[in-house]
Structure formats: C-alpha cells, structure tokens
Design an enzyme around this catalytic site. Structure first.
Site, short mmCIF file in Angstrom:
data_model
loop_
_atom_site.label_atom_id
_atom_site.label_comp_id
_atom_site.label_asym_id
_atom_site.label_seq_id
_atom_site.Cartn_x
_atom_site.Cartn_y
_atom_site.Cartn_z
N HIS A 1 68.26 -10.24 23.29
CA HIS A 1 67.77 -8.94 22.82
C HIS A 1 67.53 -7.96 23.97
O HIS A 1 67.29 -6.78 23.72
CB HIS A 1 66.54 -9.11 21.92
CG HIS A 1 65.24 -9.35 22.64
ND1 HIS A 1 64.70 -10.60 22.80
CD2 HIS A 1 64.39 -8.50 23.22
CE1 HIS A 1 63.56 -10.49 23.45
NE2 HIS A 1 63.35 -9.23 23.72
N ASP B 1 68.57 -16.43 21.37
CA ASP B 1 68.06 -15.28 22.12
C ASP B 1 68.22 -15.45 23.62
O ASP B 1 67.33 -15.14 24.40
CB ASP B 1 66.59 -15.01 21.77
CG ASP B 1 66.16 -13.60 22.21
OD1 ASP B 1 67.05 -12.78 22.47
OD2 ASP B 1 64.96 -13.36 22.29
N SER C 1 60.57 -9.76 28.60
CA SER C 1 61.65 -10.48 27.92
C SER C 1 62.77 -10.84 28.87
O SER C 1 63.26 -9.98 29.60
CB SER C 1 62.21 -9.61 26.80
OG SER C 1 61.30 -9.55 25.75
#
Lengths: 664, 379
Positions: A148, A179, A261
C-alpha cells in the site's frame, strides 16, 4: 564556620548561614558527578555540628552527621570513618545513579539502533508529496516495503537513507494480499542491509523498535525510532474489505504512525523481525493508539524468492475450509474435490492436527499458517480420521485465479492501513472514499516522471509489477544451468535414451522435434508434436511422462526464449531438498511445465508437467549427471504421478545428435 | 537482559535508600539521647557498615532470585486474564471487554458497562475455554462488576496482595483491546509508566464519570475499545489496578489512559462477593419510623406510575424544597436510595417509608450519561 575535606585543607568563615558545601572531586567528571565533603558549622546552641555530605549530580546528600562536639579539629576517627564510608558507599552510589549493567544495556541499545537504522529507507514519490518507509535487505539494494506504500508511488521512487543520501529506486514486485512490495535501490553495491532474525522466536514482552518515516518527517532522511514491546504474536488480522490480510503477524506498542508503513520492526539486537504496516485506528484520527502490526519476517522469507521475480504474487489456499470448537478440535468443514488436498486423501470431517509443521487448535491457527505461504508451495499436513493419524504433503493452490487477482487490484482501493497523511476517519471507510487515491496508482501517470536512465529497469507486462526483473532472473537461472550442463542448442537432432528399470525392463526413449516415442518389450507409446499434448499423456499411469520428456528436450535445445512463454516463478521448496530451488515455468499450448534448478550448482533437478491444475502432474526427478558428448546429462530418472512411483530408470546409453543439415 | 538490569537497578535503589534512611535515623536519634558522642559515632559507623554489608548481600540475592525475563512475566499474567463478550456490536459500541480472575473458582472482576447488560455474557479463558458468566453484582459508583464462571483451579490474582504504585513506576497493561486476541490467543500487553497518581474527582466536571477515587494516570495507550476491565501490573506481574472505561476530556477532547487502584475496589468487591453489596439483607428486620420521609417533603414529583415497573424519573421539583436546593432536575432517574437499588417508582416510595425524617436521604441519580450523588435532609 570551618570546612574540611579528606585532603585536610581547612578554611574559616563567620556567620551563621546555611553550610556552604565544599566539594572535593574524587574522580574525573563523569555521569553522576560525584564528590564527598565534610562540613562543620556552628549550631545556634553554640556547639559545632559536623556533617559529611556526599554529592552526585548537582545535589549534595547527607551521609552522616556527628552530634554536637566540643573539639574543633577533625579527629583521626573522622578521617577513618569518612574514608571507610566513602569506600563502602561510593561504588554503591555510583551503581545507584547509573549501574554498570544499565550503562551497558543502554550502550547495547544505542548500538543496535545505530546499526539497524542504517538499513532503513524513507520512500518518497518522485514529486516528494507521498511515500512511506522501507528496509534494505541486501547489499545490492533490494528493499522491502508495503504494497500500500508503492501503490500511490508507482514504478519509480526516491529513497532517502540515514547516510543522508537520496537514491533512485524502482518497483520490483508486489504481494497485494500480504501487503508486501519489493523495490530496488540504485547507486551502490554495498548498501547497509538489515540482518533477518527468526520471527517465530519472538516472544510477547520482548523489547523491539520500529524505524521509519512517520508523517513523512524524514525530509533530511534521518529515520525516526520508536521503542516498545511485542504485545502479541501470531495475530490474525482480517482483510477488512480490501485485499490485505495480515496473518501470523506481530503486534507491538511501539508507535506505528502513518508513514511508518513498510518500515522495519527490529528486535532489541537490531535484527529485522517484521515489516510494519498496520495499526488499529479508532476515534483518534489516523495516529498510533498503542496497537501496531508488522508482517512477520518469516512470512516474507517464504515470499522473498518470488518477490525477486517481478511478478504480482498470490497467496495460497488449501481448497478446504475448517471449523473449530472450543476444545481445540479443527475439522474440515468443506473441501473441493478438485484440490490437491482432496487427491491426497483429505476429506470432510477429518480433524486437522498439524499444518506446515505447526499444531492447529483453532481456525485462526489454520489461517495463520495458510497465510504465510505463496501459491504453489507444498507443505506437510497431518490429520486424524477414526483416531488414526495420516500425514500427507499438499500442494497449495492460489487464492485467486490469475485474472481475478489483476481485476481485484484494479478495483481495490488503496487498502485501509496507515495513510501517509493523517486524516480523520478510520480504516473501515467505504471504498468510494478512497477513490481519489486511486488515480495516482496508474503506472502510466507516473511513468512520465521516470528519469531517462532508469526507464531501462522498468518493463510493463500484464501479471507483472516489473517484467524487467523476471527476465533478469530467468537469464540468471538459465545461464547457471548452461555453466553447469553445457549448451544444447546445436543438438536439435533426435535424442535416444536407453535404460533399465526394475519392473518395466529395458526402455528406449526417442525424442525429437516432431514426435517422441517410448517402448519396452511389451508396449510402445508415441506422441506427435502437432497434436495437443494435453491429450497425449502416456504411458498410462505416468501422468504424461513422454510429453514431459518431450518438453524437457525442447527446453534444453530451444532455451527459454524460444520454448514458448517461460517465466521465472521465484524460489520454492522441492521434495527431498532442503534448499529452495529456482523455478522456471514454461507454457506450451495449454500444458504448464515447471523446471526446478538447484541454486547451488545450477543443475535441473526436477520437472513437473500438468495439463490442468485440477489433476496430479507428472513429476520427474533427475539424478546422476554425467558427461555425454561434452554436455552433462542425468543418467537416472524417477517418475512419479500422484502418490504412485511410476518408474525408476537407469540410463545406459544416451545419444544426442545434431540436427540434420537441410540442403537448400 | 534489560529486565535483569532493571531488577538490579531497582534493587540497588532500594538498598541505597535503606542505607540513607538508617544513616539519617541514626542522626536524628542522637539529640534525644545522652550517650557520649564518640560512642554514638562508633555505633553509627558499625550500624552503617553492617547495613551496607547486608544490603549488598541482599541486593545480590534479590537480583538472582528475580532474574526472570520480561516475557516470562507476561506469560505468568496472561493466564489470569479473560476476554468478555456480551451486548453491543453496533458501531462505537463494541461488544467486548476485558476481565481478570480473582479466585480459583472463577470469580472475575471487570468494569460495569453495557457489554454486561445482557443475559448472555460469554467469558473466554486464556486457554480458549468458553463459559457463560453469571453476574454476581455490581457497584454503580465504582462502575465495577463481579462475574462468576463455573470452573475450578483457575490461575488468578489475589486482590488482597495487590501492590500500590508511585508516579514513575513501570507498568504493564493487559487487555482484550480491539478484540485482536481470539480463542486461545493471549491478550495484548502494552508497557508504560504511571504518569501520575491522582484523583479523578479533581476533574470531575470535565469527565463523564462516576468514579471519583484515586487513579493511576498512564502513558500507555489503555483507553481503547475492549481494554476496560484489563489488568495493570507492575513489572513483576503483580496486580496494581483495573483498567478503566474509555473516558474523554470534554474540554480538549483528548482521551485519558488510567487505571483504578485495586485497594479502591477491594472493599466493594468483598461486599459483592459476600452478597451484602448495595442490597439490604432480606433477613434483617426492618422497622418503619414514626415519622418517615416522603416524596412531597423532599420536593420531588415523579412521573405518573402507569406501568408495573415505572422507572423513578423525576417529573417536577417543588420550589424551595430540599430537592430544589440540591440541584435535582426533572428527568433525573433515581437509581439508588441509601444504597438500596430501585427497580420502580413504587419501590422508591416504599423505601422512603423506612427513613426517619431526621435522617439523611442519599440518592444516586442518573442525568444523561452522568451519575450524581445527592444528599437531602428534610429537617
């Protein structure tokens, strides 16, 4: 007022002010600056009160006080007492201030952080307006981040590292379900790479730290470090309406904020245990609330070879669902009869005991294990039926059909994980609210910004994140095979292999471009190349041994470029081998054939051919490579179909001929 | 490793403090005695050395005994935690919370909340076993409840041996936060420090809370869905507090991370367990006073009693009455009178008949989301 010190210097002053403290340094200034002093001052009663102070930091503390005394000089006793007390107390007080072990632990932590942060990456879009974090895992610049994170970033990105340098990078591969994404940085061949730990050794309560680029703070590329403990292990996090599923993940209370992230989670020793990517966000906007999740590095290790392939990766399914009860029994509640598990014998209501070497006591256990393997892997599975234990190896199918995954990728919003810019709301937003981000995800719009020199590292192809890296590895594997076995290009004539098998007698194989044949004293099977190979799966019971060997010859003489469509799958386990093997997958007509190469010596160790994923493939193992006409050729073949061994063949004679010259 | 270091440092700290104490107390003892100063000095010296020696030895053995890894501390606490599932499930009303075992026979301490407001509260133990829980009782002021499941030989906390913490104490917070742990998965654990040991009542106006006692304010993020009812322990895993419900500062909209110290709850839990909590014993003989309190004398007019169990909602407050003086308002719901829980306006009327006009009438009323204690005197 008189003050005296162990050194014996004295001085006097008048007045009845609070005692002035004379400090004598016993040591050079250091942490917890320490001194000892004795003070004698006149008390209101006219009697001298002597007090001995010990000081560290800025504040003197009273050690002892001697009661009113008449003598005005320091006695021998005072000196003795003082010296003894100081000797006894000093080490303890030092330790109290900052004990040796604490200093040592602090030093270790500083070193771990310093070492670990070097491998952290701040990912930025080409225009610098978005991004996330990453971590370099090899000196040649391959780095991990989140799917992402790269979605809005595109094919090309810029990566800041703790050395203050900005490096160019391109997207390599994506694993949308897990992910995870891999990128490659350019500009060095000695990137500081993170050392990977075994994340199954991580225990709840272990110290850990996250390194990254929260809120895109790292404009000077210096990463942010947040420290915490491991709050949970082997957590299962639902996909929550997107493709993303966090299985078997680590939970930490180290602050994971938007921008973290894709960044690394390290253990206390600075070893990589996971890739941060998700948090529980509720009520407080998109900021840390004490629950962050990291994809375990052990899961990523399984996908690592595949990530180098430049493909869009898929996760695995067993082809069966399970149900659990509160007593820890997990039973098969549904099973597809087209699945490998079904063909290996698993049935409805069988009780799952262990899966991929882990015991299974809940449906979440099962999902956790399933989620950490890529499509196509073979894992052991044990089940109970009528009290009897059965152990099988099952081949895991893909969660998605090939086109289905690509379709989902197009439709799926940027997943609900830490957004790189905080904003109100939480991850359960309706997909439509995320649509604005989606416009950025099209590589076409980003491609314009790729500098000229990096366009050569980016190649688009349906089903691939970056086909360039697939070709790179396909070439690498094929070149290694060449180095090991030799060049077969000129040997386009017919190949004749003769050998002995225990139960089928003497066998002769004849392989050529147009037709192939296998015969023994009892029977003969033929194959013509211009007919559909999927219809010519002889000999009976082999699952297509003749067609497999026909394609084996074709691969050797034509090479991956002319065989048909050949892609590099990545690295996968192969039965009977401890090391993961490099896998090439060739498609010829409708038949899919996989070639497994030993990464250590480059030899072809195994092939599997199936006309359809719903049937067992024909598996052929190659052993005993020997020199024949300047090439290395296997002299022992083992053919298996399903659970049945079909043939073991010792070759006595191998003739590989060159193509007949066609006169013009 | 780091835990060992902490243990050593704590040990040393205690050791040094005890030495300082002793040295100081020796000093303070001096003026009140008539012994020759030299003797006293010798004595203090001997005492000092003796203490130093013993403290160092004790410190070493202390460190050796308590060398346990942080993760084993966590592992020793988690079996005493339970996950609770009950009413809720709508957005913003999560149908789960946390609880902790306080007896081997399945008594569970948790916070009172809407989650328990159902006939079917499910308890999931650390080992994954599920039980239907019986609610033994609750304390609306502390907002705690005690549940019971039908199990034996359970690992549990002893409330009586709970520790008290100072600001700066390092703590662990165990809870079913966000329900990330399911089945036999152990609950989540966060770490942090006690930021302050204070009273929530000081800020009562800012919080929608009924609990007004002392509280440990934490820097760990415990104010999350499902965390309420969790355990706050010290770094040795000893129970110190019960994680409180989600509270928000209405002035600046920030969330408060806090726990209620166990000693604040201990007595109430004891009352619930012994069956005396807030419920008057049926056995005791009750006598009505000659002149009792009634609603009119208090200045309260209830809503009309139209159904079998009409809730005791205030309809009107009479001017210049005791109720008016205490600030009671229309629409306040009277829940308790002198610690007796009420289930109807009829019961309120009958309870008042037992209160003498010269005695205090304590009412617990609910106003919106707030519980308010008032005390009224008729004469």
């Amino acid at each position: 007022m008189t003050t005296f010190s162990p050194g014996g210097t004295t001085s006097s002053s008048r007045g009845c002010k609070p005692p002035e403290v004379a400090t004598t340094e016993l040591t050079k200034p250091r942490r917890g600056d320490l001194g000892v002093s004795c003070v004698r001052h006149a008390s209101p009663t006219g009697l001298d009160v002597r007090r001995c102070y010990i000081s560290w930091g800025s504040r003197p503390r009273l050690l002892y006080s001697a009661a009113p005394r008449l003598k005005t000089r320091a006695t021998v006793l005072d000196y003795l007492l003082l010296t003894a007390t100081v000797l006894a107390v000093v080490p303890t007080t030092w330790a109290q201030d900052v004990p040796e072990a604490v200093l040592k632990a602090e030093q270790q932590r500083i070193e771990a952080v310093q070492r670990a942060t070097k491998s952290a990456v701040a990912v930025f879009t080409a225009d610098g307006n978005g991004g996330g974090s990453g971590v370099v895992i090899s000196p040649d610049g391959y780095a991990l981040t989140n799917f992402h994170v790269v979605v809005p970033v595109g094919d090309y990105m810029q990566c800041g590292m703790a050395d203050g340098q900005l490096y160019d990078a391109v997207l390599v591969a994506i694993d949308p379900t897990g992910d995870v994404a891999m990128i490659k940085l350019f500009g060095r061949d000695d990137f500081p790479a993170a050392e990977m730990a075994d994340s199954d050794d991580v225990q709840v309560g272990d110290w850990c730290f996250a390194v990254g680029n929260p809120f895109l703070l790292a404009t000077n590329f210096q990463p942010t470090v947040t420290y915490g403990i491991v709050s949970g292990t082997h957590r299962y996090q639902f996909p929550a309406g997107t493709l993303l599923e966090y299985t078997d993940c680590l939970q930490t209370d180290a602050a994971i904020n938007p921008g973290n992230s894709g960044g690394p989670l390290f253990n206390a020793f600075g070893q990589l245990i996971g890739v941060n990517g998700r948090g529980s966000f509720e009520k407080r906007g998109r900021v840390n609330v004490g629950l962050g999740y990291a994809i375990s590095i052990n899961q990523i290790k399984h996908f690592l070879g595949h990530l180098h392939s430049g493909r869009i990766l898929d996760h695995a399914t067993l082809g069966a669902t399970v149900a659990d009860d509160e007593d820890g029994h997990v039973t098969v509640s549904n099973i597809l009869d087209s699945s490998d598990a079904y063909r290996r014998g698993l049935r409805y209501d069988d009780e799952l005991v262990s899966f991929a070497g882990r015991s299974i006591t809940s449906a979440n256990d099962f999902k956790n294990v399933l989620g950490i393997y890529p499509k196509g892997w073979r894992v052991p599975l044990a089940y109970l039926r009528d009290g009897e234990r059965h152990e099988i190896h099952v081949r895991l199918a893909g969660v998605h059909a090939r086109e289905e995954l690509l379709q989902k990728l197009k439709e799926s919003p940027v997943p609900g994980s830490p957004k790189e810019q905080p904003r109100p709301g939480d991850e359960e937003k309706k997909p439509s609210e995320d649509k604005p981000d989606e416009g950025k995800s099209h590589p076409e719009t980003e491609a314009k910004k790729v500098p000229e020199e990096f366009t050569q590292y980016i190649e688009h192809r349906n089903g691939f994140a970056n086909y360039y890296f697939n070709k790179l590895n396909r070439t690498r594997v094929w070149n290694a095979f060449h180095d090991a076995a030799g060049e077969f290009l000129e040997l386009k004539g017919s190949w004749t292999l003769t050998g002995q098998s225990a139960d089928k007698g003497t066998l002769t194989l004849e392989l050529s471009d147009t037709a192939s044949r296998i015969e023994n004293e009892a029977s003969q099977v033929e194959l013509t190349a211009d007919k559909d190979l999927a219809e010519q799966l002889g000999p009976v019971g082999s699952g297509g041994m003749l067609a497999s060997l026909h394609l084996w010859r074709r691969m050797l003489v034509e090479g991956p470029d002319r065989f048909g469509d050949v892609v590099y799958l990545g690295k996968a386990p192969v039965p009977g081998r401890e090391q993961l093997c490099d896998i090439l997958v060739g498609t010829f007509d409708v038949v899919e054939i996989t070639f497994a190469f030993d990464p250590a010596d480059g030899t072809l160790v195994r092939l599997e051919m199936a006309p359809d994923s719903d049937v067992d493939p024909c598996e052929i193992e190659f052993f005993d490579y020997r020199e024949t006409s300047g090439r290395k050729v296997p002299h022992r073949l083992r053919v298996q179909h399903g659970d049945q061994l079909f043939l073991e063949l010792e070759l006595q004679e191998v003739q590989l001929t060159e193509a007949e010259k066609v006169e013009a | 490793m780091s835990n060992w270091v902490d243990t050593v440092s704590i040990g040393l700290w205690n050791c040094v403090k005890s030495i300082q104490c002793c040295v100081l107390s020796t000093q303070y003892a001096v003026p009140g005695t008539r012994e020759p100063s030299e003797t006293r000095l010798y004595r203090s010296a001997i005492l000092t050395f003796a203490l130093l020696g013993s403290a160092l030895v004790a410190n070493q053995s202390h460190a050796a005994n308590e060398v346990q890894s942080f993760s084993s501390t966590v592992g020793s606490v988690q079996p005493k935690m339970v996950k609770l599932y009950g009413a809720g499930g709508l957005r913003g009303l999560e149908a789960y919370q946390s609880g902790l075992l306080i007896s081997a026979d399945g008594h569970i301490l948790t916070v009172w909340s809407y989650v328990l407001d159902t006939d079917e509260v499910t308890v999931v133990l650390n080992d994954g076993r599920r039980f239907a829980a019986e609610i033994l009782g609750s304390d609306p002021r502390l907002e705690i409840a005690v549940l019971k499941v039908d199990a034996t030989e359970l690992p549990h906390f002893e409330l009586s041996s709970a520790v008290e913490l100072q600001a700066g104490s390092r703590v662990l917070a165990f809870s079913n936060v966000f329900a990330v742990a399911t089945g036999n998965e152990p609950v989540s654990v966060l770490h942090g420090c006690v930021s302050a040991n204070t009273k929530l009542s000081a800020r009562r106006g800012a919080y929608v809370t009924t609990y007004q006692g002392s509280a440990y304010v934490l820097d760990a993020m415990t104010n999350n869905p499902g965390a309420a009812g969790g355990a706050l322990t010290d770094r040795q895993g000893r129970l110190a507090g019960l994680l409180g419900k989600e509270l928000r500062n209405s002035l600046d909209n920030t969330w408060l991370n806090y726990a209620m110290p166990i000693p604040e709850l201990d007595a109430s839990v004891g009352q619930i367990l012994s069956g005396t909590a807030r419920v008057r014993s049926e056995m005791a003989e009750r006598r009505k006073p000659i002149e009792s309190v009634d609603l009119t004398s208090l200045g309260i007019v209830l809503v009309p009693n139209v159904v079998a169990k009409t809730p005791a909602y205030i309809d009107r407050i009479l001017p210049d009455s005791p109720a008016h003086e205490t600030g009671l308002q229309p629409d306040d719901l009277i829940l308790f009178v002198n610690d007796q829980v009420l289930n109807s306006s009829k019961q309120l009327r009958s309870e008042l008949e037992y209160i003498d006009r010269i005695d205090e009438v304590r009412l617990l009323v609910q106003r919106g989301q707030e519980l308010i204690d008032v005390s009224l005197f008729v004469e």
